[in-house]
Write a protein that holds these residues in place. Structure first.
Motif, short mmCIF file in Angstrom:
data_model
loop_
_atom_site.label_atom_id
_atom_site.label_comp_id
_atom_site.label_asym_id
_atom_site.label_seq_id
_atom_site.Cartn_x
_atom_site.Cartn_y
_atom_site.Cartn_z
N UNK A 36 50.86 64.87 -26.03
CA UNK A 36 50.23 64.99 -24.71
C UNK A 36 50.66 66.25 -23.97
N UNK A 37 51.29 67.16 -24.71
CA UNK A 37 51.78 68.33 -23.98
C UNK A 37 50.60 69.14 -23.43
N UNK A 38 49.46 69.06 -24.14
CA UNK A 38 48.31 69.79 -23.61
C UNK A 38 47.92 69.26 -22.23
N UNK A 39 48.11 67.92 -22.04
CA UNK A 39 47.71 67.35 -20.77
C UNK A 39 48.67 67.75 -19.66
N UNK A 40 49.96 67.75 -19.97
CA UNK A 40 50.90 68.17 -18.92
C UNK A 40 50.74 69.66 -18.64
N UNK A 41 50.46 70.45 -19.71
CA UNK A 41 50.19 71.87 -19.48
C UNK A 41 49.00 72.04 -18.55
N UNK A 42 47.98 71.25 -18.85
CA UNK A 42 46.76 71.35 -18.06
C UNK A 42 47.01 70.92 -16.61
N UNK A 43 47.64 69.76 -16.45
CA UNK A 43 47.74 69.25 -15.09
C UNK A 43 48.78 70.01 -14.27
N UNK A 70 47.42 75.87 -12.46
CA UNK A 70 46.74 76.01 -11.18
C UNK A 70 45.37 75.35 -11.25
N UNK A 71 44.65 75.59 -12.34
CA UNK A 71 43.31 75.03 -12.43
C UNK A 71 43.39 73.50 -12.56
N UNK A 72 44.35 73.01 -13.34
CA UNK A 72 44.52 71.56 -13.46
C UNK A 72 44.76 70.90 -12.12
N UNK A 73 45.61 71.49 -11.32
CA UNK A 73 45.87 70.98 -9.98
C UNK A 73 44.60 70.90 -9.16
N UNK A 74 43.83 71.94 -9.25
CA UNK A 74 42.62 71.99 -8.43
C UNK A 74 41.56 71.02 -8.94
N UNK A 75 41.55 70.83 -10.25
CA UNK A 75 40.59 69.88 -10.81
C UNK A 75 40.90 68.48 -10.26
N UNK A 76 42.19 68.18 -10.16
CA UNK A 76 42.55 66.87 -9.59
C UNK A 76 42.03 66.75 -8.16
N UNK A 77 42.24 67.81 -7.38
CA UNK A 77 41.78 67.78 -5.99
C UNK A 77 40.25 67.66 -5.94
N UNK A 78 39.58 68.37 -6.82
CA UNK A 78 38.12 68.34 -6.76
C UNK A 78 37.58 66.99 -7.23
N UNK A 79 38.18 66.41 -8.28
CA UNK A 79 37.70 65.11 -8.76
C UNK A 79 37.94 64.02 -7.71
N UNK A 80 39.15 64.03 -7.12
CA UNK A 80 39.41 63.02 -6.08
C UNK A 80 38.49 63.25 -4.89
N UNK A 81 38.25 64.51 -4.58
CA UNK A 81 37.37 64.84 -3.47
C UNK A 81 35.96 64.31 -3.70
N UNK A 82 35.46 64.51 -4.92
CA UNK A 82 34.11 64.02 -5.22
C UNK A 82 34.07 62.49 -5.21
N UNK A 83 35.14 61.87 -5.69
CA UNK A 83 35.21 60.41 -5.66
C UNK A 83 35.19 59.92 -4.21
N UNK A 84 35.95 60.61 -3.37
CA UNK A 84 35.97 60.22 -1.94
C UNK A 84 34.60 60.44 -1.31
N UNK A 85 33.90 61.49 -1.74
CA UNK A 85 32.57 61.73 -1.20
C UNK A 85 31.63 60.58 -1.57
N UNK A 86 31.79 60.12 -2.82
CA UNK A 86 30.99 58.99 -3.27
C UNK A 86 31.32 57.75 -2.43
N UNK A 87 32.59 57.56 -2.19
CA UNK A 87 33.02 56.44 -1.37
C UNK A 87 32.39 56.52 0.02
#
Lengths: 271, 239, 668
Positions: free
Chosen positions: B1-8, B11-28
């Protein structure tokens, strides 16, 4: 003694047509030398011709400082035609000055008015430490390219240039991204000091072409890793980079980098 | 799973988390809005109360709600961490001349807008969710959820506060919506304009609708009389 | 020091020399390459391509640039394109034709064998660049596009918009970056070479100044390669970048290398004219513009005067009152005559009082005809019947924008005038120096182990360079010539252990550098370096520029010597030597320009003929064309510098033409 005067007007007759002369108040960041900690210093410059380039205006200031045996303002510059990417300064809050699609060396004084105050600062980013006055260290960009901003081909390994046809539009999109001059204005403009526009321009330039597609994933991964290690901020898609980029590189490249990186992370295999 | 920790960790991984949660919240937001609109039904709160009942008892909803809390926390915490990281990346000395002409105000103030929204959520939850969950309703058996909400919206400062918060939300979405798609690498080519336009419409309509509800309740205007949903029965006109 | 000029041109028929030589030359085995160090100075097309290729081959490379990054080298500013004998257009091009055009364009003052090799490898360059991801222009079918350049009648120029140099340099820079990341090249940014170290007659290292700290550092190697560009900035105003200089190359001359044909300077005909005395540099408008632009001046002086005084505009001069002088004088090539011819013709027109800028020094480059032609053609393909003039203009402007948009934009940025509406004003300016360090067929100088590549050597362009050939030469030298030929020298060095930078020769060279710096920084003068540079440039331009004569050259030499003396007496260099100090950098460079400038003047005086960029007023035909003297001057003039107030020594390499017949160059 008229030596200095003699040196003037050597190449041309003095201008007879109505070129405007103006007076400017310059507020310039000085750091290093006698200005240990860094501070703004005010200078007044008379007789600035509207035909001068911005850097020629600074040349005139420096000549005056040298005549007073003071240290001139250090600033980096080289080609003075907007392509080498060496000049780097923030003019009135804008990297390379307020004009769109223009480097500082291409900015001309006719865009300023008599009596204007012009504030000149270095690019500000932790990854671009100030060396002296307006000069900063942008070697982080070199290290990012070294991390993967190339196509791995040795000299002599190439096949015929026409062996792979490349659609005209594809070549053109690649060229749009490849036009980046690596000046760092994107970092200077970004409130986050992010280097994403620079990195994405290189990733897009190479990934768009069939030759570069082969190692596109590896490239995106390694360049982003190096970018992060250099201490640039995280892109929050503000878009100031695109607005200030002297080559008007599009933020669409950032979306392309993001998708390359995502696909690299999830399908790119082991490094 | 090192690829996942590398990813998350990237910088881009961090932002992907923010964007995914943001879109989820928009759906909510959309789901939440659909529920809230029932406040405007002129039925004395029947529709709202039954909706409220489902929301607080359904197991699936409860699980999704946990995800929602996590998303809010993750979005906020990551957002703030990135903000701090970005301040540091800019260096200690600020530009003497600040300019706003090269970017939108919202895009430069996402952390500020987000903080306002977070404060709003905290107060909002204390006002309703906390009351509904932790004993207030038991102590006041004569009150329905609808009563609590309507009573709340009869207070001027609450209404003003809600409207202001929705303005903040609108600006946050104005940048956040398209930014999320940009971070996910979708906002490019022919999709660019489409995403931009949907983003603008979304960030005007949704907060506007949210803001209208307390205002109308405050003014005792309940324009939606047409339909109501009673569980187990087909839709029918309630007039 | 005794000097023997041996060009080491291999025997055999011209077309087979290189192939045969390459197959038989000495090699260095991979295990030995690892033990050999090479210094490469400069990271333009030649330097970066050489450093990366040598790194790929397995040598230990140390690469130096005074810039903050290798990507800033001035190759980046080349606009128009790169030639290659691909014959993709099926218009009769071939290696021989490119060779012949280059020899003829250079006015028969270059070495046949070198030029033929250049034409041969030109094809590999395009392949290599495409593989590196250089986004060359393409046709709709996906194949590479070409355009024409001056002095030739085929379309063989490959281009990437108006940024060909940038894209080729980025390709080389990226290859170099890859080698840096692989550890085979060690990169030294912000390091300026200030001296060459010669040990036992061989080049073994350099002394460089760390421009950030001012530290003087020593670097040793088995061989030294300089690829440090041209010396056009000796004229102060040129299209060269502000920091382009001769110092690295000139320092090798001070250590015994020879300066060949220094008077061969290319004056580019299409530059934006000078606008005032504060001017710091000149901007080139790509030669590709002459594909579609027509050059003209008013026929009579009154009109020209009226334009200069702002009483008339270009558009008010009727067609019949315009003199399209290139089309008139050279009907066969028209506006696409070689650079030297076009420049001189512009000078003649302005000397006759027909110039159109307030300074009197400008001619028009007019796109109105092209806009109309393209507009009609576009209207036709759109099926528009009887389109009005406005529609044609609009359509035509669009086509012109597609082809030259970025150049037009650049022009407007600088001048504030819209070239779609009024003709561009252009004037010749110093652009390129064909002269440079003397090298043999291996690109090795007369100092064993010292190699010179790209613009800083003299080898391929004779007395005049054709457009789009500088990029070709830089990359040919770096990718496809030096990596082979350096083996000839290094194969003899495999037993030589690492060179120690503690040898007494390094001590001496470092001391020399420190003395030069101390002298300048401690000078109790009052005038700025810039002011001296400007005055030197003025002398060079007035007496050793577009046209020269013996009397002027003699007095110029005297003036340069006096100015040099004044410089050392009265120059003021602010700041400290132990710090980032651009004024000190400039002072060291200008000091070298004085010495070079003197040799240039001497060379121009020695060459009693007119050829290519060297036009001696005494030697011209009645029509004002250049008059060459093949009998007496078909040689390379290689100058040995012997010190201040000493006469430089002239060495001659006779040029042997076995494959082309020496003809009077005619573009009529």
């Amino acid at each position: 003694m008229g030596l200095c005067e003699k040196a003037e007007g050597l190449f041309t007759q003095p201008q007879k047509h109505n070129s405007k002369k103006m007076k400017l108040n310059l507020k310039i960041w000085r750091e290093g030398g006698q200005y240990k900690k860094g501070q703004f210093v005010n200078y007044q410059l008379d007789n600035v011709s509207e035909h001068m380039s911005f850097l020629e205006m600074l040349d005139v200031l420096n000549e005056q400082l040298i005549a007073k045996k003071e240290e001139p303002v250090s600033f980096e510059h080289d080609c003075r035609e907007g392509i080498c990417g060496t000049c780097d300064m923030v003019i009135n809050g804008h990297p390379h000055g307020p004009n769109a699609g223009t480097t500082a060396c291409q900015l001309h004084m006719r865009f300023f008015k008599d009596g204007d105050t012009v504030t000149i600062e270095p690019f500000r980013a932790k990854a671009f430490p100030v060396i002296k006055d307006l000069v900063v260290d942008r070697s982080a960009f070199d290290r990012i390219i070294q991390a993967g901003g190339y196509i791995s081909v040795n000299t002599g390994q190439a096949q015929d240039g026409n062996a792979i046809p490349i659609e005209k539009g594809t070549a053109s999109r690649s060229m749009d991204a490849a036009a980046c001059i690596g000046c760092g204005a994107c970092v200077a403009a970004c409130p986050n000091a992010s280097a994403m526009l620079f990195v994405s321009a290189k990733v897009t330039h190479l990934a768009t072409l069939p030759q570069g597609e082969v190692e596109a994933k590896r490239r995106a991964r390694n360049m982003v890793k190096q970018m992060d290690e250099e201490g640039f901020g995280f892109c929050s898609n503000i878009g100031a980079c695109e607005a200030e980029c002297p080559k008007e590189i599009s933020v669409e490249n950032i979306a392309i980098l993001n998708s390359e990186y995502l696909s690299a992370a999830f399908t790119g295999g082991k490094e | 799973m090192s690829w996942f920790s590398n990813f998350s960790n990237s910088s881009i991984g961090n932002k992907v988390l923010v964007s995914l949660t943001g879109l989820f919240l928009s759906l909510f937001l959309v789901v939440h809005l659909a529920g809230n609109l029932q406040l405007l039904v002129d039925d004395g709160g029947a529709a709202f109360n039954s909706y409220s009942e489902v929301m607080s008892s359904n197991l699936l909803i409860k699980i999704v709600a946990l995800g929602l809390y996590a998303a809010i926390i993750a979005h906020a915490v990551k957002g703030i961490l990135i903000y701090v990281k970005n301040r540091r990346a800019r260096g200690n000395i600020k530009y003497a001349v600040k300019t706003g002409s090269n970017s939108s105000w919202a895009s430069r103030n996402m952390a500020f807008l987000g903080s306002l929204i977070f404060i709003f959520i905290a107060i909002h939850m204390a006002q309703f969710w906390f009351k509904f969950k932790f004993g207030y309703m038991e102590n006041h058996p004569d009150l329905t959820h609808y009563d609590v909400v309507v009573t709340g919206f009869k207070q001027t400062w609450i209404v003003v506060f809600y409207v202001l918060a929705q303005i903040a939300l609108g600006y946050h979405l104005l940048h956040g919506f398209q930014s999320a798609f940009q971070t996910l690498g979708v906002r490019k080519g022919k999709y660019t304009k489409l995403i931009q336009n949907i983003g603008v419409v979304f960030s005007i309509i949704v907060p506007l609708a949210f803001a209208v509800i307390p205002v109308l309740v405050y003014m005792d205007v309940y324009p939606l009389g047409a339909f109501t949903v009673i569980p187990g029965q087909p839709l029918e006109a309630s007039h | 020091m005794s000097v023997k000029l041996d060009s080491k041109v291999p025997a055999g028929p011209l077309a087979e020399k290189w192939t045969q030589y390459r197959s038989t030359m000495n090699l260095v085995a991979p295990n030995n390459k690892r033990r050999i160090d090479i210094i490469v100075v400069g990271t333009g097309l030649a330097g970066a391509s050489a450093a990366s290729t040598l790194g790929e081959l397995g040598y230990n490379v140390k690469c130096f640039t005074f810039h903050d990054s290798p990507r800033r080298a001035h190759s980046i500013a080349a606009q128009g394109g790169i030639n290659a004998a691909k014959n993709y257009q099926n218009d009769g091009d071939s290696v021989y034709r490119l060779f012949y055009d280059t020899i003829k364009g250079g006015d028969y003052r270059s070495r046949e064998s070198n030029v033929h090799r250049l034409a041969e490898v030109s094809r590999n360059i395009i392949d290599q660049a495409v593989a590196q991801g250089v986004p060359f222009a393409r046709e709709y079918g996906g194949l590479l596009a070409n355009r024409s350049f001056g002095g030739v009648q085929v379309s063989r120029t490959f281009y990437a918009r108006g940024q060909t140099g940038q894209q080729l340099l980025l390709g080389a820079y990226q290859s170099l970056s890859r080698q840096i990341s692989l550890g085979s090249v060690e990169m030294y940014n912000r390091h300026e070479m200030l001296d060459l170290v010669v040990v036992d007659g061989k080049a073994r290292g350099i002394i460089a100044r760390n421009l950030l700290t001012g530290a003087i550092e020593r670097f040793a190697a088995h061989a030294v390669v300089i690829a440090t560009g041209g010396y056009g900035n000796v004229f102060y105003l040129s299209t060269n970048a502000m920091n382009s200089n001769t110092s690295a190359a000139w320092r090798t001359v001070r250590r015994g290398a020879l300066m060949a044909n220094p008077c061969f300077t290319q004056i580019h005909p299409t530059c934006i004219p000078v606008s005032g005395d504060y001017q710091s540099k000149l901007t080139l408008m790509s030669e590709s513009l002459r594909n579609d632009g027509r050059v003209w001046v008013p026929k009579n002086q009154e009109d020209a005067k009226a334009i200069r005084e702002g009483r008339k505009t270009a558009n008010e001069i009727p067609e019949g009152e315009r003199d399209y002088y290139l089309e008139r004088r050279y009907p066969a090539f028209g506006n696409l005559v070689p650079r030297d011819v076009a420049s001189r013709a512009a000078k003649v027109a302005c000397d006759e009082g027909l110039g159109v800028a307030p300074t009197g020094l400008a001619v028009y480059l007019d796109f109105a005809a092209a806009i109309e032609r393209y507009g009609k053609s576009r209207a036709h393909s759109l099926g528009l019947e009887n389109p009005d003039k406005a529609t044609i203009t609009q359509l035509g402007e669009k086509v012109v924008e597609e082809k030259y948009g970025n150049l037009f934009e650049m022009y407007e940025k600088i001048t504030g005038e819209d070239p779609y509406k009024t003709p561009m004003k252009i004037y010749p300016a110093v652009h390129y120096t064909m002269g440079g360090i003397w090298v043999d067929y291996n690109l090795e100088t007369n100092i064993p182990g010292l190699f010179a590549l790209g613009e800083c050597n003299f080898s391929d362009h004779g007395a005049n360079r054709l457009g789009a050939s500088a990029l070709m030469q830089g990359l040919a030298d770096g990718y496809f010539v030096l990596p082979y030929t350096i083996g000839q020298f290094l194969s003899g060095e495999i037993r030589t252990p690492h060179i120690e930078p503690t040898l007494p020769e390094f001590d001496q060279a470092e001391k020399d550098v420190r003395d030069r710096i101390d002298q300048l920084i401690n000078n109790d003068g009052s005038q700025s370096v810039e002011s001296f540079h400007r005055r030197l440039g003025k002398i060079m331009w007035d007496y050793c520029g577009m046209s020269r004569n013996a009397e002027g050259l003699k007095s110029a030499r005297q003036m340069i010597v006096e100015l040099r003396k004044e410089f050392y007496k009265d120059v003021f260099v602010p700041g400290s030597a132990e710090d980032y100090n651009p004024e000190l950098e400039k002072a060291l460079r200008v000091a070298d320009f004085f010495e070079l400038g003197e040799v240039m003047v001497l060379d121009a005086l020695n060459r009693n003929e007119s050829c290519g960029g060297h036009f001696r007023e005494e030697y011209q035909t009645p029509e004002g064309e250049a008059l060459r003297d093949d009998e007496n001057y078909a040689y390379v003039a290689a100058w040995q510098y012997t010190g201040w107030d000493e006469e430089p020594v002239l060495h001659k390499e006779e040029l042997v033409f076995e494959n082309v017949e020496l003809k009077t160059r005619s573009y009529k």
